[in-house]
Write a protein that holds these residues in place. Sequence first.
Motif, short mmCIF file in Angstrom:
data_model
loop_
_atom_site.label_atom_id
_atom_site.label_comp_id
_atom_site.label_asym_id
_atom_site.label_seq_id
_atom_site.Cartn_x
_atom_site.Cartn_y
_atom_site.Cartn_z
N LYS A 1 5.43 6.65 14.66
CA LYS A 1 6.59 7.21 14.28
C LYS A 1 6.52 8.91 14.33
O LYS A 1 5.72 9.39 13.35
N TYR B 1 7.97 12.47 13.34
CA TYR B 1 9.08 12.98 12.61
C TYR B 1 9.06 14.35 12.34
O TYR B 1 8.15 15.12 12.67
N LEU C 1 8.13 13.81 4.80
CA LEU C 1 7.86 12.30 5.18
C LEU C 1 8.03 11.39 3.73
O LEU C 1 8.55 9.96 4.17
N ARG D 1 10.32 7.70 4.35
CA ARG D 1 9.67 6.45 4.01
C ARG D 1 10.63 5.86 3.06
O ARG D 1 10.89 4.72 3.39
N HIS E 1 10.17 0.46 9.44
CA HIS E 1 9.01 0.64 10.23
C HIS E 1 7.97 -0.47 9.93
O HIS E 1 7.12 -0.86 10.77
N TYR F 1 2.56 8.00 11.16
CA TYR F 1 3.44 9.19 11.05
C TYR F 1 2.77 10.57 11.83
O TYR F 1 2.02 11.27 11.33
N TRP G 1 -0.97 13.90 11.03
CA TRP G 1 -0.56 12.72 10.83
C TRP G 1 -0.71 11.87 9.65
O TRP G 1 -1.77 12.57 8.88
#
Length: 870
Positions: free
Chosen positions: A90, A92, A96, A100, A107, A133, A141
């Motif tokens: 994913k 973004y 984060l 979430r 997800h 992510y 990430w």
Amino acid sequence: MKSTRFRASVGHVADFVHASGDLGGRGGPMVRPIEGLRRQQAHQARYGKDHRREVALEASWRQDDIELVLAGRADGIDLSGTEPVVEEIKTYRGDLESLRAQRGGVHDAQVALYGALFSRGRKENTLKTRVRYVHADDDSWSDVERCWSSAELETFFTTTCSAYVRWLQAEAGWRQARNASLAELSFPYGGFRAGQRPLAAAVWRALGDGKPLLAEAPTGIGKTIAVLFGALRRLPEMEGTRLLYLTARGPGRASALAASARLISSGAALRVLDLRARDLLCLEPDTPCSGQACRYARGYFDRRRNALQALLWGEEQSTPGIIDLARVRDVARRHCVCPVALQHDAARWCDVIVADMNHGFDPIARQRVLLDPQEGGAAILIDEAHNLEERARDMLSARLEAGALRELAVGVRTSAVALARRLLRLAHAISACHGGTTVAALEPVAVALERVLPELNDWLGRAPAGGLYGRSRETYGCLLRFWLIWQEALASPDAWWAHGRRVTGGDHILLLRCLAPANALARDHARSKALVLFSATLPSACHMQKVLGLPDTARSVRLGSPFPPERQQVLLVRDLDLRMSARERSTPALARLIVDLAASRPGHHLVFLPSYAFLERVRTEVAERLRAVLPDAECLVQRPGMTDDERASFLRTLSDPDGRTRIAFAISGGLFGEGVDLIGDKLLGVVVAGLPMPPPDVERKAIGDYHGPEGFEIAFRTPAITRLLQAAGRLIRSERDVGTLCLVDHRLAQSGYRRRLPSNWIVSEIAAAEVAERVQAFWADHAATSERRDCHAQDEDHLHHRAGDGELSHAGKALPGGDERGAAQHVPRRSRVRTQGDQLDSYAEPESALSSADSARYAGAGDSHRGPAQ
């Protein structure tokens, strides 16, 4: 009982079952799909040989009489460790933790479903899932991992599918009723007008074998309902497929909705969605799209199913089966949900989606979900397909305005100093671009864009509601479009033209214009289950293949006009020079010609001209002459930027044949050059004055240069002839219509243009001074014009947009089912009879492969091809 089969993507099922809470992130979609895809691909490029990418997974699940096929592509499966790892990536921006909290459950469910599909039939008892992510603007990430046993994954899979099937149970009943109604559907007028049956048969066949179809059918025969009828008769065999009916203008949309309503009233059980743009749907347009700011976004997923039920199965709608703008907004208000998101969610459950072309081809507005083969895919029907090339160029083009960026920087400088500085730097980079440049040379602008986009998006998330938010959101869309188009252009830079220039007031703009959309369109065509392009005025099939990126397997069918050619007088005035350099000296003679035409046959006449400046000069001259010849005559004028009400008033006036003479002036290729029906005495004459060539600016010349020896043909001549023929097509809309078509431009007598006129036209080349005499003689041969009112049912209950009323009338006569009427045949209305006429597979339509020799026109249905016109 036979089970009903549904296909659904893993992502959709995870979202539908497990989503909850608010809609949207901070400031709307954090990352556009194409952005996320490119970042994901760059991230995956680092993986080793034991890391499989884009793994297709599929499994069936049954409950009662429903079979669910769940399919998708896992972003990655890592086989390098002791246990497999199924991965979902994913992309973004922003926080984060907030992402979430809002979407993490969906997800996690998505990657767990992929894990369940992957684990079936494998020996491993345990498996790990990972949601990775990846930040959209750098290489960082974060991972969220979980270990599962095979039994846990199977339990999760079963629970999720069972919850989804509870929704499908009602859908299964609808699908069965729809298929049964379409299998028994007869043509709603009792019989086909000449040309409709071969057109419907060609569409039916194209949806069956998946080969693209180009269909040219004359204006006025009822193309819309013939195409829809042929497609709907095939639809029950295309599991889960929907029809995406794309139009270029409002009248085309109205025509498709009216034809759909007629089919529904004839027994078709259909859901037809009138897909509209966000700006028309949004109930709070200047409010950020987040649960914190907008009450319609707050808790959207908690109320979504009840709202969908009301929209899809409610009984309040005025037209059965038609889900229009008013209905979507009404249901959204009553259930307090976002109408934009509600329409998007409803589209996948509809049978026919009527939408603008940009919903099929625009890189940002494209409805990817509707085209996804894992969701059943779509058969695309493109009305007025002659517009697609130019529309595609616009959809694949972008512009930046330095002044707008400086203005926004002033607005945000008190709350976002760093953002204001970046906006000013981007404006400076734009101002540094002068004249023509290469796509590669725009890299400094693109780099500045990449830095501005995330900061502007973050600011939108905390911006207060109001005008500044609206302007910021609009600017964000423009910046993102430019960046995406630049990325597209890097793959084939020769097909784009970049130009920076100073405009009035000292401001700078930067244009990135697509010269040839064929390659981009070819990728879009490949995503469709079937493709039908139809129009009354298609250039040669070879031309369409070249400019629209159609495959060699495409077929073409051209149907001759069913209308008696002797009812249309075609006068080609060869002695007036209407090139731009000669228009001023030719204006008096052209005005005299128009007045002579109106005086020879008082009534309503449409005059099409190539530009507003020329239109105003001619209108002024005509008005002066009319005062002496026809003092009660009235002039109507198309103005730039007319509102919907002004357009409706223009057409409403022409739709009232009260005996008064009216001359309406309009632009060739403009609002009134297509999709306008003025049947019977509502229109007696059409003048197309001047070849409606695109302006010969630097951009148009660049298009010509790109195509080399065919450049003039593609950039100028073909668009001009297409606009001319569309304007001319306003005159004869039924078998009983009578009128004079006057083509005024000496260039039309040249073979390069003359041979592109329809072969069924009986053209008389005359001098301007002969118009009055010729028109009087023509109408003397058609004195009994009162019979024009006694028309076929499809003449009065017409299939295209009716000026003024916007709906179908109820007068007219029809034919028994199965018959196809010739041009002048007329029989009384009888009950609808289902006969072999509804068996479309029994009809062999005239067609040709695009790879064969192709001509610009057919003399009539079934004629063989002539060689291509030069």
